[in-house]
Design an enzyme around this catalytic site. Structure first.
Site, PDB file in Angstrom:
ATOM      1  N   TRP A  24       1.147  -5.646  -2.919  1.00  0.00           N
ATOM      2  CA  TRP A  24       1.875  -5.924  -4.170  1.00  0.00           C
ATOM      3  C   TRP A  24       1.598  -7.329  -4.686  1.00  0.00           C
ATOM      4  CZ3 TRP A  24       7.529  -3.601  -4.172  1.00  0.00           C
ATOM      5  CH2 TRP A  24       7.443  -2.204  -4.115  1.00  0.00           C
ATOM      6  N   GLU A 112      -7.948 -14.011  -2.575  1.00  0.00           N
ATOM      7  CA  GLU A 112      -7.108 -14.899  -3.386  1.00  0.00           C
ATOM      8  C   GLU A 112      -6.623 -16.088  -2.564  1.00  0.00           C
ATOM      9  OE1 GLU A 112      -4.469 -11.848  -4.841  1.00  0.00           O
ATOM     10  OE2 GLU A 112      -6.098 -11.057  -6.074  1.00  0.00           O
ATOM     11  N   SER A 225      -9.919  -2.443  -7.398  1.00  0.00           N
ATOM     12  CA  SER A 225      -9.815  -1.484  -8.504  1.00  0.00           C
ATOM     13  C   SER A 225      -9.808  -0.028  -8.056  1.00  0.00           C
ATOM     14  CB  SER A 225     -10.925  -1.729  -9.535  1.00  0.00           C
ATOM     15  OG  SER A 225     -10.777  -3.007 -10.125  1.00  0.00           O
ATOM     16  N   GLY A 246      -4.301  -2.771  -4.897  1.00  0.00           N
ATOM     17  CA  GLY A 246      -3.494  -3.784  -5.568  1.00  0.00           C
ATOM     18  C   GLY A 246      -2.667  -3.171  -6.685  1.00  0.00           C
ATOM     19  N   GLY A 247      -3.133  -3.357  -7.908  1.00  0.00           N
ATOM     20  CA  GLY A 247      -2.383  -2.951  -9.100  1.00  0.00           C
ATOM     21  C   GLY A 247      -1.834  -1.530  -9.046  1.00  0.00           C
TER      22      GLY A 247
HETATM   23  P1  13P Z   1      -6.703  -4.271  -7.313  1.00  0.00           P
HETATM   24  O1  13P Z   1      -6.517  -2.899  -6.704  1.00  0.00           O
HETATM   25  O2  13P Z   1      -5.631  -4.632  -8.287  1.00  0.00           O
HETATM   26  O3  13P Z   1      -8.086  -4.454  -7.837  1.00  0.00           O
HETATM   27  O4  13P Z   1      -6.525  -5.333  -6.116  1.00  0.00           O
HETATM   28  C1  13P Z   1      -7.216  -5.128  -4.942  1.00  0.00           C
HETATM   29  C2  13P Z   1      -6.716  -6.075  -3.940  1.00  0.00           C
HETATM   30  O5  13P Z   1      -6.915  -7.271  -4.045  1.00  0.00           O
HETATM   31  C3  13P Z   1      -5.938  -5.518  -2.807  1.00  0.00           C
HETATM   32  O6  13P Z   1      -5.762  -6.467  -1.803  1.00  0.00           O
END
Ligand code: 13P
Length: 270
Positions: A24, A112, A225, A246-247
């Site tokens: 999240w 990140e 993604s 992620g998203g």
């Molecule tokens: P997204 O699925 O938003 O691209 O993020 C991937 C992610 O960084 C999961 O740790």
């Protein structure tokens, strides 16, 4: 079994229980949690445990989430931990504290954190040791930048990150690697299935190079993604043992669709 030989179907089925983990990131307040979890549990409890499911909310929500999902098979995780168990580290959260709050998993070395906080492979490796000390299952992230991919360095960068970020203590433990190309995170872009296959194979080779036979068992998740539209194809790629999402993990319907894509067809249809 000789190299290149196909494992018997039974063996592949066993190995193919996928791990789907939602990250999240810095999203979610208590109210969001209540709605998302209620929606998730409403549909998820109908499905047998054919898939390993985890959610890593912000640290502030770990305790609440752990309580909310205690009757389900959903595992709760942190998104980082410090190396130290306790001490004068303002703002820090230790692996022991994550466990105390109800976590079983922890994401480590996410790009990140590597980019924004300058986390090195050596630090990630130390954090892996801390996570194992506390009994957490580490999910160790690696992945190349766009510049590195364009320079043809994706496989060698990932190999270097795997060799530097793993920890001897991982042998025989429950853990996962996550391949997350930096340029695919939050962009809607994904590598081709061939590119995913190539890097997962390189990551597997590096895991075995680093840990010996012990590097052969941990699943390698793909992240970047992943969405309900591409999950099934990505999860079918050789050596893709699951997804770090992620998203799309913030919306119960999307996360459920990805979990269904990870389950054997007979279960997903039920
Ligand atoms: P997204 O699925 O938003 O691209 O993020 C991937 C992610 O960084 C999961 O740790």
């Amino acid at each position: 079994m000789a190299a290149g030989e196909t494992a018997p179907r039974q063996g592949r089925m066993k190995q193919s229980v996928k791990m789907i983990v939602g990250n999240w990131k810095m999203n979610g307040l208590g109210a969001d949690l209540a709605t998302t979890v209620a929606d998730l549990l409403h549909d998820l409890h109908l499905e047998p445990q054919q898939c390993r499911v985890g959610i890593c909310p912000p640290a502030t929500l770990i305790d609440r989430l752990a309580r909310d999902v205690r009757t389900s098979h959903i595992e709760v995780g942190g998104q980082d931990c410090r190396v130290e168990a306790k001490g004068a580290f303002t703002g820090g959260v230790s692996a022991e504290m994550l466990v105390d709050a109800g976590a079983r998993l922890v994401i480590l070395g996410h790009s990140e954190r590597r980019q924004e906080f300058g986390e090195s492979d050596a630090l990630v490796s130390d954090k892996v040791g801390a996570a194992l000390r506390a009994g957490l299952t580490p999910i160790i992230c690696v992945g190349e930048t766009l510049a590195q991919r364009e320079a043809g360095e994706a496989a060698s960068v990932v190999r270097g990150q795997v060799l530097g970020s793993l920890n001897d203590d991982l042998a025989g433990k429950d853990w996962a690697l996550a391949y997350e190309p930096v340029w695919a995170i939050g962009t809607g872009l994904t590598p081709t299935l061939e590119q995913i296959s190539e890097i997962h194979a390189a990551a597997r080779a590096a895991m075995i190079e680093r840990l010996g036979d012990g590097g052969g068992a941990a699943p390698i998740l793909y992240g970047g993604s992943v969405n309900p539209g591409n999950a099934r194809d990505i999860l079918a790629v050789d050596e893709v043992g699951g997804a770090l999402v992620g998203g799309a993990s913030l919306k119960a319907a999307d996360f459920l669709a990805i979990i269904r894509a990870a389950q054997p067809a007979s279960v997903a249809a039920g």
